[in-house]
Write an enzyme that holds these catalytic residues in place. Sequence first.
Site, PDB file in Angstrom:
ATOM      1  N   GLN A 180       0.673  -1.344   0.023  1.00  0.00           N
ATOM      2  CA  GLN A 180      -0.110  -0.002   0.111  1.00  0.00           C
ATOM      3  C   GLN A 180       0.996   1.140  -0.021  1.00  0.00           C
ATOM      4  O   GLN A 180       0.256   2.521  -0.134  1.00  0.00           O
ATOM      5  CB  GLN A 180      -1.029  -0.017   1.244  1.00  0.00           C
ATOM      6  CG  GLN A 180      -2.217  -0.811   1.144  1.00  0.00           C
ATOM      7  CD  GLN A 180      -3.031  -0.542   0.069  1.00  0.00           C
ATOM      8  OE1 GLN A 180      -3.317   0.722  -0.116  1.00  0.00           O
ATOM      9  NE2 GLN A 180      -3.788  -1.484  -0.440  1.00  0.00           N
ATOM     10  N   SER A 200       3.630  -4.389  -4.934  1.00  0.00           N
ATOM     11  CA  SER A 200       2.671  -4.909  -5.725  1.00  0.00           C
ATOM     12  C   SER A 200       2.593  -3.672  -6.970  1.00  0.00           C
ATOM     13  O   SER A 200       2.335  -2.594  -6.684  1.00  0.00           O
ATOM     14  CB  SER A 200       1.049  -4.941  -5.206  1.00  0.00           C
ATOM     15  OG  SER A 200       0.205  -5.291  -5.980  1.00  0.00           O
ATOM     16  N   THR A 238       9.438 -17.890 -16.698  1.00  0.00           N
ATOM     17  CA  THR A 238       9.595 -17.179 -17.648  1.00  0.00           C
ATOM     18  C   THR A 238       9.223 -15.723 -17.231  1.00  0.00           C
ATOM     19  O   THR A 238       7.948 -15.607 -16.564  1.00  0.00           O
ATOM     20  CB  THR A 238       9.001 -17.465 -19.030  1.00  0.00           C
ATOM     21  OG1 THR A 238       9.441 -18.622 -19.413  1.00  0.00           O
ATOM     22  CG2 THR A 238       9.271 -16.290 -20.103  1.00  0.00           C
ATOM     23  N   CYS A 332     -19.727 -10.421   2.017  1.00  0.00           N
ATOM     24  CA  CYS A 332     -20.755 -11.345   1.887  1.00  0.00           C
ATOM     25  C   CYS A 332     -19.924 -12.663   1.836  1.00  0.00           C
ATOM     26  O   CYS A 332     -19.377 -12.956   0.501  1.00  0.00           O
ATOM     27  CB  CYS A 332     -21.853 -11.270   0.800  1.00  0.00           C
ATOM     28  SG  CYS A 332     -23.023 -12.578   1.089  1.00  0.00           S
TER      29      CYS A 332
END
Length: 402
Positions: A180, A200, A238, A332
């Site tokens: 983050q 990320s 790869t 949910c």
Amino acid sequence: MQSDIFLDNAATTRTDAAVVKAMFPWLEQNFGSPATLYWLGTQAKEAVEEARQQLAELIGAEAKDIFFTSGATEANNWAIKGVAEALADKGKNIITNGAEHHSILKPLSYLEKKGWEVTYLPVDSGGLVDPDAVAAAIRPDTVLITTVHANHEIGTIQPIAEIGRIARERKVAFHVNAAQTVGHIPVDVDLLGADLLSVSGHKFYGPKGVGALYVRRGTRIMPLFHGGSQEKKRRAGTHNVPGIVGMGEAARIAKREMNDEAAKLTNLRDHVFDWAKENIDDIRINGHRSQRLPNNVNFSLEGIEGESIMLSLSYPTVPEARRVYISTGSACVSGSLEPSHILLALGMPAELAHGSVRITMAKGDTQADLDYALKAIAAVAERLREMSPVYKKTRKQEMHGA
Ligand SMILES: *Cc1c(COP(=O)(O)O)cnc(C)c1O
């Protein structure tokens, strides 16, 4: 036609147009694999090495200590399982806290089933880990401390440098999940004292399916994937050349734009909090007031299911309304609503966790967009509360002084 308002940037970000442009050649004419020695392959290898350098410069690392992965989930799994396995004969205790991302908690519970012992430290009501508690929890058999840099739900920024200093003093490997923060606020592996750090690509305007693990020289870690000799035999498979090039370009752009973006978003964030507090009844701010990501807003609305707000905003009944995308800490799962483990870890009652709304902004967001989204949230909240027997009951009790 008015465009959608995307306020779920902790989940993923829109790929920057310049990033998409940088990726194209590596999908089209330059499709070679960096593992091959002919001309097409060496071109790809050079592009991958340039991206490694760009990412290294963003996080204050040396390029040779960066290993490309498919994302932060893989980097987190690799850091945890790889260090645990490499140091199994030294000890089997790992320290973390209860408010981590699932890509940390799930590999840890996997290790628990295989004989490792995990210490879960508490967080305070703002989501902070206490560095003194980390120091007190270290045992002779502790081999790894893993702490998120900033939480994806409430945006709380942990005192990483302090924990890093403790880890260094006690000679315990330290992993930081920086999914983050990289590309949004300053991240420097030396200043943070990180031995391992997860990145990320799609969280900072890069492409999905690419990330990296920084591994400080001398850190003992086993590979997660076995196969070819890519990434110095530490991560077989790869290379995702277009993705890696895209993440490199995103890193280059972030280094240039990050500080201005953070200043602008911090102002916008505080405006959103102020507006919401003033204009919506029975609201509670979640997370830390100041130790917080510039783009993160999280609050709970009493008597409402966050999921109902989320769905109403993204499927508006008025045809000309703009779709607004937010997130909630109430998901949910197989037919029943599960409150977020992170909000529960703050000591929040499940009802309030169910009513949580997360707004995470991106560069380029304007106050006009945010104001539109806030008014939409307020209107939906009012409508849902009018229909809610639970909310009316608590209001009535309050009026009668109960
Ligand atoms: C998004 C995110 C991850 C997972 O990253 P991927 O690259 O999508 O696998 C892990 N931890 C945190 C804190 C995140 O925000």
